[in-house]
Design an enzyme around this catalytic site. Structure first.
Site, PDB file in Angstrom:
ATOM      1  N   ASP A  27       0.855  -1.181   0.000  1.00 48.99           N
ATOM      2  CA  ASP A  27       0.000   0.000   0.000  1.00 48.99           C
ATOM      3  C   ASP A  27       0.895   1.236   0.000  1.00 48.99           C
ATOM      4  OD1 ASP A  27      -3.088   0.652   0.982  1.00 48.99           O
ATOM      5  OD2 ASP A  27      -1.644   2.220   1.536  1.00 48.99           O
ATOM      6  N   TYR A  58     -15.669  -0.347   4.317  1.00 48.14           N
ATOM      7  CA  TYR A  58     -16.944   0.152   3.828  1.00 48.14           C
ATOM      8  C   TYR A  58     -17.261   1.409   4.626  1.00 48.14           C
ATOM      9  CZ  TYR A  58     -21.380   0.532   1.604  1.00 48.14           C
ATOM     10  OH  TYR A  58     -22.409   0.999   0.834  1.00 48.14           O
ATOM     11  N   PRO A  94     -15.288   2.397   1.101  1.00 48.45           N
ATOM     12  CA  PRO A  94     -13.908   2.622   0.676  1.00 48.45           C
ATOM     13  C   PRO A  94     -13.786   4.029   0.083  1.00 48.45           C
ATOM     14  CG  PRO A  94     -15.074   1.380  -1.004  1.00 48.45           C
ATOM     15  CD  PRO A  94     -16.073   1.654   0.097  1.00 48.45           C
ATOM     16  N   SER A  95     -12.569   4.433  -0.221  1.00 43.20           N
ATOM     17  CA  SER A  95     -12.413   5.696  -0.972  1.00 43.20           C
ATOM     18  C   SER A  95     -12.463   5.412  -2.466  1.00 43.20           C
ATOM     19  CB  SER A  95     -11.064   6.359  -0.665  1.00 43.20           C
ATOM     20  OG  SER A  95     -11.001   6.745   0.668  1.00 43.20           O
ATOM     21  N   TYR A  97     -13.668   2.820  -5.516  1.00 39.46           N
ATOM     22  CA  TYR A  97     -14.695   1.799  -5.736  1.00 39.46           C
ATOM     23  C   TYR A  97     -14.298   0.786  -6.819  1.00 39.46           C
ATOM     24  CZ  TYR A  97     -17.462   4.322  -2.414  1.00 39.46           C
ATOM     25  OH  TYR A  97     -17.891   4.905  -1.244  1.00 39.46           O
ATOM     26  N   LEU A 115     -12.895  -3.238  -6.207  1.00 39.51           N
ATOM     27  CA  LEU A 115     -12.698  -4.085  -5.022  1.00 39.51           C
ATOM     28  C   LEU A 115     -11.221  -4.324  -4.698  1.00 39.51           C
ATOM     29  CD1 LEU A 115     -14.652  -5.577  -3.000  1.00 39.51           C
ATOM     30  CD2 LEU A 115     -13.749  -7.656  -4.047  1.00 39.51           C
ATOM     31  N   HIS A 116     -10.890  -4.087  -3.446  1.00 34.17           N
ATOM     32  CA  HIS A 116      -9.536  -4.351  -2.954  1.00 34.17           C
ATOM     33  C   HIS A 116      -9.617  -4.762  -1.491  1.00 34.17           C
ATOM     34  CE1 HIS A 116     -10.388  -0.076  -2.313  1.00 34.17           C
ATOM     35  NE2 HIS A 116      -9.729  -0.215  -1.186  1.00 34.17           N
ATOM     36  N   HIS A 120      -7.435  -5.065   2.247  1.00 29.16           N
ATOM     37  CA  HIS A 120      -6.293  -4.546   3.011  1.00 29.16           C
ATOM     38  C   HIS A 120      -5.670  -5.681   3.826  1.00 29.16           C
ATOM     39  CE1 HIS A 120      -7.683  -0.239   2.554  1.00 29.16           C
ATOM     40  NE2 HIS A 120      -8.767  -0.918   2.207  1.00 29.16           N
TER      41      HIS A 120
HETATM   42  P1  M7G Z   1      -9.739   2.537   0.494  1.00 30.06           P
HETATM   43  O1  M7G Z   1     -10.397   1.677   1.488  1.00 30.06           O
HETATM   44  O2  M7G Z   1     -10.413   2.672  -0.846  1.00 30.06           O
HETATM   45  O3  M7G Z   1      -9.576   4.005   1.014  1.00 30.06           O
HETATM   46  O4  M7G Z   1      -8.284   1.968   0.326  1.00 30.06           O
HETATM   47  P2  M7G Z   1      -8.635   4.765   2.043  1.00 30.06           P
HETATM   48  O5  M7G Z   1      -7.522   5.365   1.208  1.00 30.06           O
HETATM   49  O6  M7G Z   1      -9.534   5.859   2.580  1.00 30.06           O
HETATM   50  O7  M7G Z   1      -8.185   3.781   3.056  1.00 30.06           O
HETATM   51  C1  M7G Z   1      -7.446   2.277  -0.735  1.00 30.06           C
HETATM   52  C2  M7G Z   1      -6.036   1.922  -0.337  1.00 30.06           C
HETATM   53  O8  M7G Z   1      -5.202   2.108  -1.467  1.00 30.06           O
HETATM   54  C3  M7G Z   1      -5.507   2.837   0.774  1.00 30.06           C
HETATM   55  O9  M7G Z   1      -4.974   2.063   1.817  1.00 30.06           O
HETATM   56  C4  M7G Z   1      -4.478   3.701   0.057  1.00 30.06           C
HETATM   57  O10 M7G Z   1      -3.372   4.059   0.890  1.00 30.06           O
HETATM   58  C5  M7G Z   1      -4.034   2.824  -1.088  1.00 30.06           C
HETATM   59  N1  M7G Z   1      -3.590   3.591  -2.256  1.00 30.06           N
HETATM   60  C6  M7G Z   1      -4.166   4.696  -2.764  1.00 30.06           C
HETATM   61  N2  M7G Z   1      -3.491   5.086  -3.875  1.00 30.06           N
HETATM   62  C7  M7G Z   1      -3.850   6.244  -4.672  1.00 30.06           C
HETATM   63  C8  M7G Z   1      -2.486   4.195  -4.095  1.00 30.06           C
HETATM   64  C9  M7G Z   1      -1.475   4.077  -5.100  1.00 30.06           C
HETATM   65  O11 M7G Z   1      -1.359   4.853  -6.046  1.00 30.06           O
HETATM   66  N3  M7G Z   1      -0.642   3.004  -4.975  1.00 30.06           N
HETATM   67  C10 M7G Z   1      -0.724   2.111  -3.927  1.00 30.06           C
HETATM   68  N4  M7G Z   1       0.145   1.118  -3.876  1.00 30.06           N
HETATM   69  N5  M7G Z   1      -1.681   2.213  -2.974  1.00 30.06           N
HETATM   70  C11 M7G Z   1      -2.552   3.249  -3.062  1.00 30.06           C
END
Ligand code: M7G
Length: 333
Positions: free
Chosen positions: A196, A260, A262-263, A265, A267-268, A270
């Site tokens: 991440d 939920y 997420p930022s 949309y 699916l990923h 953590h």
């Molecule tokens: P989320 O649950 O959609 O939202 O998780 P959050 O950011 O509010 O937690 C997305 C995850 O992707 C987060 O843990 C971010 O730190 C990670 N992330 C976001 N971006 C833009 C990138 C990226 O460009 N590269 C990587 N490797 N991770 C990212």
């Protein structure tokens, strides 16, 4: 201006730019912000958006001299690691006494640069949505029913979600391919596991990886049904295996969950170290993958039907939509 920015968010614009840059390899085809920064020489701070003394991090809104676009910069002090401690606890660290009383002493220490780094994240160009995301705001707990999702959240997401070009760049091996820890290329059950953005890989105490699914169109937990079980089982099993092999962390030391809301949309999942109090790992946002699997095994439309709770923040536009629909009490004191 706000309208224009929103349209840009919804419409991924960087795919063509990235392709262009790849096709002839010339620098001038890159947007100027595609080049990595080497210092903050031209950075001008506009405002501190948020400051967390506990996690020793600060979120700053700023600009680069001569550039129109704005940026969000996140600075964070990193944990100590066993490998670098001998350097920090050596003659190279200069000490200035603050207090000395009998057997007690306080000092200000200045360790050498190689053990004194900070983690720096930059979002540039940052959109108004990023400024909202990283600002300090009051939070409100919202309970989203099946109908709320259909009538409020889904229509909102369809026009307002953060753009996910960065996700496609990873899935298409255009960006971060050298950081991939594991890939299963299967179109239905495959995923890419990589560090991440929040993890600097310096120590495993704060290990943070994400598994991004190859399949497009699964927005979030809400879209999951029993037909996605092979995908979820695959992420759990192969993600755990890969982390054990690469970082020597067993499954019982991992917190594996979905957010939920997420930022982003697409699916990923953590994967964080159990000892690490990762932001967003609280009960109002994190759903353990093992629980998600079990719920879907019991009931295929569990996440279609379930009322889901989550926090929305004061300036979050989704909160405004919930308020408009009379689904959040106005300023409950
Ligand atoms: P989320 O649950 O959609 O939202 O998780 P959050 O950011 O509010 O937690 C997305 C995850 O992707 C987060 O843990 C971010 O730190 C990670 N992330 C976001 N971006 C833009 C990138 C990226 O460009 N590269 C990587 N490797 N991770 C990212």
């Amino acid at each position: 201006m706000a309208e224009k920015r929103r349209a840009e968010d919804a419409e991924p614009i960087t795919a063509q730019e990235t392709k262009k840059a790849k096709s002839d390899g010339t620098k001038q085809d890159d947007p100027h912000w595609a080049t990595p920064l080497s210092s903050f020489q031209d950075f001008e701070m506009i405002k501190i958006l948020n400051d967390h003394p506990k996690t020793k991090s600060v979120f700053v809104h700023g600009k680069f001299k001569g550039r129109e676009e704005e940026a969000v910069v996140i600075l964070e002090k990193t944990p100590f690691s066993e490998e670098t401690l001998p350097i920090a606890l050596s003659g190279e660290t200069k000490l200035k006494v603050g207090l000395k009383n009998d057997i007690y002493g306080n000092y200000h220490g200045t360790p050498p640069a190689q053990v004194n780094g900070i983690k720096v994240s930059v979002v540039y160009p940052a959109t108004p949505k990023h400024l909202v995301k990283y600002s300090q705001q009051e939070s409100y707990l919202v309970q989203e029913t099946e109908d709320d999702y259909k009538n409020i959240t889904l229509p909102f997401l369809e026009k307002e979600a953060f753009r996910i070009q960065w996700v496609y760049n990873i899935l298409e091996h255009k960006m971060e391919s050298e950081r991939i820890v594991y890939e299963d290329p299967d179109k239905e059950t495959g995923f890419i596991l990589l560090p991440d953005m929040k993890w600097d890989l310096k120590q495993v105490n704060d290990l943070y990886l994400i598994a991004i699914v190859h399949k497009h169109g699964i927005r979030s937990l809400r879209d999951l049904t029993a037909k996605h079980l092979p995908l979820l089982h695959n992420i759990l099993k192969k993600g755990q295996q890969a982390i054990r092999e690469k970082f020597n962390i067993p499954p019982c030391k991992l917190r594996i969950y979905l957010h939920y809301q997420p930022s982003y949309y697409h699916l990923h999942v953590h994967f964080t170290h159990l000892n690490f109090d990762a932001p967003g790992s609280g009960v109002e946002r994190a759903h353990l993958l093992t629980d998600v699997i079990e719920h879907l095994e019991m009931m295929t439309d569990y996440y279609t039907k379930k009322t889901l709770s989550f926090c929305l923040r004061e300036n979050d536009q989704l909160l405004a939509e919930f308020k408009k629909a009379g689904r959040v009490p106005e300023k409950s004191v």
